[in-house]
Design an enzyme around this catalytic site. Structure first.
Site, PDB file in Angstrom:
ATOM      1  N   ASP A 253       0.880  -1.173   0.000  1.00 15.15           N
ATOM      2  CA  ASP A 253       0.000   0.000   0.000  1.00 15.15           C
ATOM      3  C   ASP A 253       0.912   1.216   0.000  1.00 15.15           C
ATOM      4  OD1 ASP A 253      -2.084  -1.745   0.217  1.00 15.15           O
ATOM      5  OD2 ASP A 253      -2.606  -1.242   2.286  1.00 15.15           O
ATOM      6  N   ASP A 411     -13.368  -3.863  -1.184  1.00 10.41           N
ATOM      7  CA  ASP A 411     -13.079  -3.510   0.210  1.00 10.41           C
ATOM      8  C   ASP A 411     -14.342  -3.662   1.054  1.00 10.41           C
ATOM      9  OD1 ASP A 411     -10.406  -2.611  -0.421  1.00 10.41           O
ATOM     10  OD2 ASP A 411     -11.284  -0.780  -1.227  1.00 10.41           O
TER      11      ASP A 411
HETATM   12  O1  1PR Z   1     -10.701   3.006  -5.134  1.00  8.50           O
HETATM   13  O2  1PR Z   1      -9.748   2.452  -7.348  1.00  8.50           O
HETATM   14  O3  1PR Z   1      -8.822   4.330  -6.028  1.00  8.50           O
HETATM   15  O4  1PR Z   1      -8.454   1.990  -5.355  1.00  8.50           O
HETATM   16  C1  1PR Z   1      -7.923   2.201  -4.082  1.00  8.50           C
HETATM   17  C2  1PR Z   1      -7.231   0.965  -3.668  1.00  8.50           C
HETATM   18  O5  1PR Z   1      -6.521   1.243  -2.469  1.00  8.50           O
HETATM   19  C3  1PR Z   1      -8.176  -0.186  -3.380  1.00  8.50           C
HETATM   20  O6  1PR Z   1      -7.632  -1.373  -3.922  1.00  8.50           O
HETATM   21  C4  1PR Z   1      -8.197  -0.271  -1.858  1.00  8.50           C
HETATM   22  O7  1PR Z   1      -8.237  -1.636  -1.438  1.00  8.50           O
HETATM   23  C5  1PR Z   1      -6.870   0.334  -1.467  1.00  8.50           C
HETATM   24  N1  1PR Z   1      -6.939   1.080  -0.204  1.00  8.50           N
HETATM   25  C6  1PR Z   1      -7.548   2.261  -0.025  1.00  8.50           C
HETATM   26  N2  1PR Z   1      -7.355   2.669   1.256  1.00  8.50           N
HETATM   27  C7  1PR Z   1      -6.635   1.726   1.865  1.00  8.50           C
HETATM   28  C8  1PR Z   1      -6.187   1.767   3.270  1.00  8.50           C
HETATM   29  O8  1PR Z   1      -5.598   0.813   3.780  1.00  8.50           O
HETATM   30  N3  1PR Z   1      -6.455   2.843   3.965  1.00  8.50           N
HETATM   31  N4  1PR Z   1      -5.641  -0.361   1.201  1.00  8.50           N
HETATM   32  C9  1PR Z   1      -6.358   0.727   0.958  1.00  8.50           C
HETATM   33  C10 1PR Z   1      -6.124  -1.550   1.067  1.00  8.50           C
HETATM   34  C11 1PR Z   1      -5.786  -3.576   1.839  1.00  8.50           C
HETATM   35  C12 1PR Z   1      -5.000  -4.686   1.368  1.00  8.50           C
HETATM   36  C13 1PR Z   1      -3.957  -5.031   2.384  1.00  8.50           C
HETATM   37  C14 1PR Z   1      -4.487  -6.337   2.886  1.00  8.50           C
HETATM   38  C15 1PR Z   1      -3.480  -7.189   3.534  1.00  8.50           C
HETATM   39  N5  1PR Z   1      -5.174  -2.382   1.556  1.00  8.50           N
HETATM   40  O9  1PR Z   1      -4.584  -4.636   0.086  1.00  8.50           O
HETATM   41  O10 1PR Z   1      -2.745  -5.027   1.757  1.00  8.50           O
HETATM   42  O11 1PR Z   1      -5.575  -6.083   3.751  1.00  8.50           O
HETATM   43  O12 1PR Z   1      -3.042  -6.624   4.719  1.00  8.50           O
HETATM   44  P1  1PR Z   1      -2.541  -7.533   5.913  1.00  8.50           P
HETATM   45  O13 1PR Z   1      -1.868  -8.716   5.305  1.00  8.50           O
HETATM   46  O14 1PR Z   1      -1.528  -6.670   6.624  1.00  8.50           O
HETATM   47  O15 1PR Z   1      -3.726  -7.864   6.723  1.00  8.50           O
HETATM   48  P2  1PR Z   1      -9.507   3.016  -5.973  1.00  8.50           P
END
Ligand code: 1PR
Length: 556
Positions: A253, A411
């Site tokens: 991320d 999500d």
């Molecule tokens: O909506 O097209 O602009 O895409 C935004 C992207 O960014 C989406 O794929 C969304 O999942 C991601 N995103 C947005 N905000 C966050 C955040 O964390 N605040 N991250 C975010 C999502 C979640 C996973 C993470 C897993 C594994 N991250 O990808 O890597 O949950 O984590 P873990 O193994 O530590 O539990 P758009």
């Protein structure tokens, strides 16, 4: 024609050929791009990494006189390596868009995998080959996993059997590579099969550790040649009609911190700020460096999510494009990038389509793009109207680049309920009851990084985006994100049983057992994790060794 050190590359600009270029350069060769048919006829050795759709590729080759030049070159048994579509185009025709004529050098029609056999289409990931005959370049590959990504395939027959050097099982036993004399073509992606080891001396090492001098008489096939010198590796097989490996994906991320640096961050249930007075964005390292480490440690893919892409314009976010460019120089497994893929009008009133945004990502080295928020809006509109507008980012990008190039990232957040009738969406009976003893839940989709809940469930969304052209689903879970307590098995079961495209399980990995659990209890095709790798708790190779011990097919 530039001497022994030059490889001629036929790149018609329809997708990511950056990794092939990078691999050729790493191996010490210069690249001459084909500009006109004579460049093909004069090539010492020719690599043709076909990308995009069959019909568009044939159209290009026919319009520019290149189809004829290619046929002459190959019929004269000149050194040739076709990759992916570069194999399919050699056949008589393809059913990809109606029936389209190919170069007609090999008997057979390219057809689609049949998803009713229970095998997910596209066929994405690392599968093992069965070597049929002396393939020259495939000599040592028996038992190795190599990377595939395609929905269409060529089938063996009596009329083409002379050509076949290897096959692969995926429901069908399809043609994985062909060879006749100096002509080679592979359905898989050697440049994404990441078994190269490079040394600064310019020498190339075999997987077994033995160092080989670069051999320029390898006639342009050194990419595959070196790749295939790796030692045969025996993997456990469940005895299914395929040896497609479960993938382990490292996710980064990425966002700009308050100082303006692009950093890898990691949230707890999507909250990426430290709970200190300064409230700064958690900083876990530099994206290019970490991606390189994960590649070396055996990651099957690397995913970058630009988590503030929903509010910042990604093409204004040049560092993200730089991250892709630098990463693809050293990381030879598939790269996915997500965040901010949608239509956008910048401050000067210039309008960018989502297709332009995605194209820039592909040109910079991405193999797949991942769409989050915009896919939710597209699915909602589709379910509301029952009409595919064809205009959503998802539909446009998959139409041009193929559905294997489009991932939809979901999500969802768990919503507990007492009775299944209390929700308008598909519910599950949960393994662990909710805080008030609720036995059921539905999974509400969100947009803008989990900030806004939408009136659509994860099950409904998954089915809708599959119909709209998604090739894969990245299934997160806000409740489990960063908790290290394991994947949400209920959710992953629900979604992976609802669709026939591959599903990547994400969120919650905290121990090696969590990876084997999700592979055994659900139909997920891959498991993605972030925090466990960033915090250096468990290396990727240990995760895969554990899975192998548990009898799960993995690529080692
Ligand atoms: O909506 O097209 O602009 O895409 C935004 C992207 O960014 C989406 O794929 C969304 O999942 C991601 N995103 C947005 N905000 C966050 C955040 O964390 N605040 N991250 C975010 C999502 C979640 C996973 C993470 C897993 C594994 N991250 O990808 O890597 O949950 O984590 P873990 O193994 O530590 O539990 P758009």
């Amino acid at each position: 024609n530039g001497g022994d050190n030059v490889v001629t590359l036929l790149d018609y600009g329809a997708g990511n050929v950056r990794s092939v270029r990078n691999a050729i350069r790493k191996l010490g060769y210069d690249i001459k791009d084909v500009q006109k048919p004579e460049d093909i006829l004069n090539a010492e050795r020719l690599i043709f990494p076909g990308v995009g759709a069959f019909a568009a590729a044939m159209d290009f080759l026919n319009r520019n006189g290149m189809a004829e030049a290619l046929c002459t070159y190959i019929e004269n048994d000149r050194p040739f390596l076709g990759i992916c579509l570069g194999l399919q185009l050699l056949f008589e025709s393809s059913e990809e868009k109606g029936l389209v004529k190919g170069l007609g050098l090999i008997p057979g029609v390219i057809g689609r995998f049949d998803s009713s056999t229970g095998f997910r289409v596209p066929h994405i990931g690392w599968n093992a080959l069965q070597i049929r005959k002396d393939a020259g370049i495939l000599d040592d590959v028996c038992g190795q996993h190599v990377y595939f990504v395609h929905s269409y395939r060529a089938m063996p027959s009596d009329t083409n059997k002379e050509w076949i050097s290897s096959t692969c099982d995926y429901g069908d036993n399809f043609i994985a590579s062909i060879r006749r004399g100096n002509v080679h073509a592979v359905q898989f992606h050697p440049e994404k099969s990441g078994v190269y080891k490079f040394f600064s001396s310019g020498k190339v090492a075999r997987m077994g550790g033995q160092i080989l001098e670069m051999n320029h008489s390898d006639v342009g096939l050194s990419i595959v040649g070196q790749f295939l010198h790796s030692k045969p590796y025996k993997t456990a097989s469940k005895g299914k009609a395929s040896r497609l490996a479960k993938r382990v994906i490292a996710c980064l991320d990425v966002r700009t911190n308050d100082k303006g640096d692009l950093v890898v961050t990691k949230g707890d249930q999507y909250d990426v700020r430290e709970h200190t007075k300064e409230n700064e964005v958690r900083n876990l390292g530099k994206p290019v460096e970490l991606a390189g480490e994960y590649y070396k440690d055996g990651a099957d893919e690397v995913t970058f999510l630009n988590i503030t892409g929903f509010r910042d314009f990604p093409l204004g976010d040049l560092p993200m494009l730089q991250v892709l460019r630098y990463t693809s120089e050293n990381v030879f497994v598939p790269l996915t990038v997500g965040g901010g893929i949608r239509d956008f009008t910048d401050g000067n009133g210039r309008h960018y389509t989502s297709l332009e945004v995605a194209s820039e990502y592909f040109r910079s080295g991405a193999d797949k793009v991942s769409i989050g928020s915009d896919a939710v809006y597209a699915a909602e509109a589709y379910l509301r109207t029952g009409v595919k507008s064809g205009k959503s980012s998802l539909e446009q990008i998959s139409r041009v680049y193929g559905n294997q190039a489009v991932v939809v990232s979901i999500d969802p957040r768990r919503v507990y309920i007492k009775n299944p009738e209390d929700a308008d969406f598909k519910t599950v009976k949960v393994t662990n009851p909710g805080p008030n003893g609720e036995e059921y839940a539905w999974y509400q989709c969100t947009v803008n990084g989990g900030r806004e809940g939408r009136p659509i469930g994860a099950y409904e969304l998954a089915k809708a985006v599959e119909e709209l052209g998604a090739g894969e689903i990245l299934l997160n879970c806000i409740d489990c994100d960063g908790q290290g307590k394991g994947f949400d098995i209920d959710l992953i079961q629900l979604v992976s049983d609802a669709v026939t495209i591959p599903v990547i399980a994400s969120s919650g990995a905290g121990a090696v057992e969590h990876f084997s659990e999700v592979c055994k209890k659900t139909n997920a095709s891959a498991a993605l994790a972030a925090g466990i790798f960033h915090r250096k708790e468990i290396p990727i190779h240990s995760v895969k060794e554990h899975m192998l011990k548990e009898g799960i097919e993995v690529r080692m």
